[in-house]
Design a protein around this motif. Sequence first.
Motif, PDB file in Angstrom:
ATOM      1  N   ASP A  46       0.851  -1.182   0.000  1.00  0.00           N
ATOM      2  CA  ASP A  46       0.000   0.000   0.000  1.00  0.00           C
ATOM      3  C   ASP A  46       0.893   1.240   0.000  1.00  0.00           C
ATOM      4  O   ASP A  46       1.821   1.352   0.814  1.00  0.00           O
ATOM      5  CB  ASP A  46      -0.900  -0.007   1.238  1.00  0.00           C
ATOM      6  N   GLU A  47       0.633   2.146  -0.905  1.00  0.00           N
ATOM      7  CA  GLU A  47       1.525   3.304  -1.083  1.00  0.00           C
ATOM      8  C   GLU A  47       1.563   4.191   0.149  1.00  0.00           C
ATOM      9  O   GLU A  47       2.622   4.714   0.511  1.00  0.00           O
ATOM     10  CB  GLU A  47       1.069   4.113  -2.297  1.00  0.00           C
ATOM     11  N   LEU A  48       0.452   4.368   0.816  1.00  0.00           N
ATOM     12  CA  LEU A  48       0.390   5.288   1.946  1.00  0.00           C
ATOM     13  C   LEU A  48       1.020   4.695   3.206  1.00  0.00           C
ATOM     14  O   LEU A  48       1.869   5.322   3.842  1.00  0.00           O
ATOM     15  CB  LEU A  48      -1.068   5.676   2.228  1.00  0.00           C
TER      16      LEU A  48
ATOM     17  N   GLY B 219      -9.774  16.968   7.736  1.00  0.00           N
ATOM     18  CA  GLY B 219      -9.105  16.922   6.434  1.00  0.00           C
ATOM     19  C   GLY B 219      -8.433  15.580   6.185  1.00  0.00           C
ATOM     20  O   GLY B 219      -8.129  14.829   7.112  1.00  0.00           O
ATOM     21  N   HIS B 220      -8.186  15.300   4.912  1.00  0.00           N
ATOM     22  CA  HIS B 220      -7.624  13.994   4.528  1.00  0.00           C
ATOM     23  C   HIS B 220      -6.162  13.844   4.949  1.00  0.00           C
ATOM     24  O   HIS B 220      -5.695  12.710   5.158  1.00  0.00           O
ATOM     25  CB  HIS B 220      -7.778  13.789   3.022  1.00  0.00           C
ATOM     26  N   ASP B 221      -5.440  14.947   5.054  1.00  0.00           N
ATOM     27  CA  ASP B 221      -4.050  14.843   5.526  1.00  0.00           C
ATOM     28  C   ASP B 221      -4.007  14.312   6.948  1.00  0.00           C
ATOM     29  O   ASP B 221      -3.138  13.493   7.298  1.00  0.00           O
ATOM     30  CB  ASP B 221      -3.362  16.211   5.455  1.00  0.00           C
ATOM     31  N   ALA B 222      -4.941  14.776   7.780  1.00  0.00           N
ATOM     32  CA  ALA B 222      -5.017  14.261   9.146  1.00  0.00           C
ATOM     33  C   ALA B 222      -5.416  12.798   9.143  1.00  0.00           C
ATOM     34  O   ALA B 222      -4.906  11.992   9.937  1.00  0.00           O
ATOM     35  CB  ALA B 222      -6.015  15.081   9.967  1.00  0.00           C
TER      36      ALA B 222
ATOM     37  N   PHE C  15      -2.465  10.761   8.355  1.00  0.00           N
ATOM     38  CA  PHE C  15      -1.583  10.680   9.519  1.00  0.00           C
ATOM     39  C   PHE C  15      -2.051   9.574  10.465  1.00  0.00           C
ATOM     40  O   PHE C  15      -1.244   8.789  10.977  1.00  0.00           O
ATOM     41  CB  PHE C  15      -1.564  12.029  10.241  1.00  0.00           C
ATOM     42  N   ILE C  16      -3.362   9.491  10.700  1.00  0.00           N
ATOM     43  CA  ILE C  16      -3.910   8.450  11.572  1.00  0.00           C
ATOM     44  C   ILE C  16      -3.632   7.059  10.995  1.00  0.00           C
ATOM     45  O   ILE C  16      -3.227   6.134  11.707  1.00  0.00           O
ATOM     46  CB  ILE C  16      -5.419   8.657  11.771  1.00  0.00           C
ATOM     47  N   LEU C  17      -3.831   6.909   9.702  1.00  0.00           N
ATOM     48  CA  LEU C  17      -3.585   5.617   9.059  1.00  0.00           C
ATOM     49  C   LEU C  17      -2.121   5.199   9.196  1.00  0.00           C
ATOM     50  O   LEU C  17      -1.817   4.031   9.466  1.00  0.00           O
ATOM     51  CB  LEU C  17      -3.973   5.690   7.582  1.00  0.00           C
ATOM     52  N   ASN C  18      -1.223   6.153   9.026  1.00  0.00           N
ATOM     53  CA  ASN C  18       0.205   5.845   9.163  1.00  0.00           C
ATOM     54  C   ASN C  18       0.566   5.488  10.598  1.00  0.00           C
ATOM     55  O   ASN C  18       1.363   4.576  10.847  1.00  0.00           O
ATOM     56  CB  ASN C  18       1.047   7.043   8.694  1.00  0.00           C
TER      57      ASN C  18
ATOM     58  N   GLU D 169     -10.201   2.505   5.592  1.00  0.00           N
ATOM     59  CA  GLU D 169      -9.724   2.461   6.985  1.00  0.00           C
ATOM     60  C   GLU D 169      -9.771   1.047   7.555  1.00  0.00           C
ATOM     61  O   GLU D 169      -9.699   0.863   8.777  1.00  0.00           O
ATOM     62  CB  GLU D 169     -10.583   3.406   7.843  1.00  0.00           C
ATOM     63  N   GLU D 170      -9.864   0.045   6.691  1.00  0.00           N
ATOM     64  CA  GLU D 170      -9.935  -1.344   7.136  1.00  0.00           C
ATOM     65  C   GLU D 170      -8.564  -2.020   7.059  1.00  0.00           C
ATOM     66  O   GLU D 170      -7.855  -1.900   6.053  1.00  0.00           O
ATOM     67  CB  GLU D 170     -10.938  -2.121   6.277  1.00  0.00           C
TER      68      GLU D 170
END
Length: 317
Positions: free
Chosen positions: A207-209, A254-257, A260-263, A299-300
Motif C-alpha cells: 500500500d503506497e500510503l 481533512g484527509h491529511d489528518a 496521519f492516523i492511518l500511518n 480504513e480497514e
Amino acid sequence: MKILTIMIKYVILGDVEKQNLENKTYAYIIKTCFVLIIMHSIFSAIFIISKIHLLAIYNILITFFYIWIRLNIAKTYSYPLFYKTTVLELIIQLLLTSVCIGSELGFFLYGFGLILTTNNLATIVSHEENMQIKLSKTRIPIILTICATRIIANRITPLYDLSNRAKAFLFIFNIISFYLQLTHSIDENTDYIHVWESRLSAIAQRDELTTLFNRHKMRDFFTKMHYDFLKEKYKFSIAIVDIDDFKHFNDTFGHDAGDFILNELSTIFLRFAHQYNADDFFAIDVTCPDLIVCRWGGEEFLFAQTYPKNMKDAVSV
C-alpha cells in the motif's frame, strides 16, 4: 610501470563521484569504454606485430580517443552521442579491415554484436534517464557496411598479406570476443530486467500510503495458508479492524489528518506483525506463530495469523 599505474587509476577505476557510479547509464558507458580500450589495445598490438601499419595507427588513435572519453565523461556526456560515435568508429574499422586484410577474419561479427547488445543502453537510458534512443537509424548503416565489406573484399586485393597463423589467431580471437560480448550483454540485460521486476513487484504488493501489504499480496498469503492448513501443517485465524467514524474525522480535520492516523496505526500494527519480503511468503514458520497485516481498503486493516494448535494464542494476540 608508472604509466600503467596511472592508466589503471584513472582509466579503469576512475576518479569519479559516488553518485555518478550509482547512475546505471553512466556506469554502463564507463564499462563500455573500458572494454573498447582493451579491445583496441589488443588490436593495436596485433597489427603492430603483423606490420599492418594503417590498422595499427587507426587502433592506437581510437584507443586514446576512448581513453579521452573515459577521462572526460564525468564532466559532460551525451548518451545518444556516445552511441553514434561508437557506431561511426565501428563502421570505419570494418571498412579499413576489409581493405587492408579482407573480410574473412570475423570482424563483421562486431557489427552484429553492436546491433544485438545496444538494446542494453537503450533499456537503461529509458528507465534511468526517461529518454528514448532510436536505434533503427544507426542499425541500417551497420548492415550496409557489413555488406559493403564483402563487396570490397571481392573487388580488390587486400593491401596486406597475413600469414595463415595470424589469420587463424585473429579469426578465433574475434569469434571468442563476439561470444563473450554477446553472452555478457544478454546476462547483464537479464539481470537488469530482473531488478526492475523485483522493484515493480515490491511496489505492486504494498500500500503506497502505509507501506503495509495490500489486498493483492494478502491473497497470496491466504492461498499459502489455506494450502498448508489442508496439509495439517498449522491452523490460521483472520481478523479485520476498522476505524470508527473515520469518514467524519476526514470531513472534520481533512484527509491529511486522516492519512496521519492511518500511518500511525500502521506503525503500531507493524510492531508485532511479521513483515515478509517480496517473495518469501512460502517461508511461513509454524514453530513461531506469525501475524501478517495488510491494509484491506480505506480504513480497514486485515490480520492473518498462523498458530500450531492452541487457538487461545491467536485470540490473545
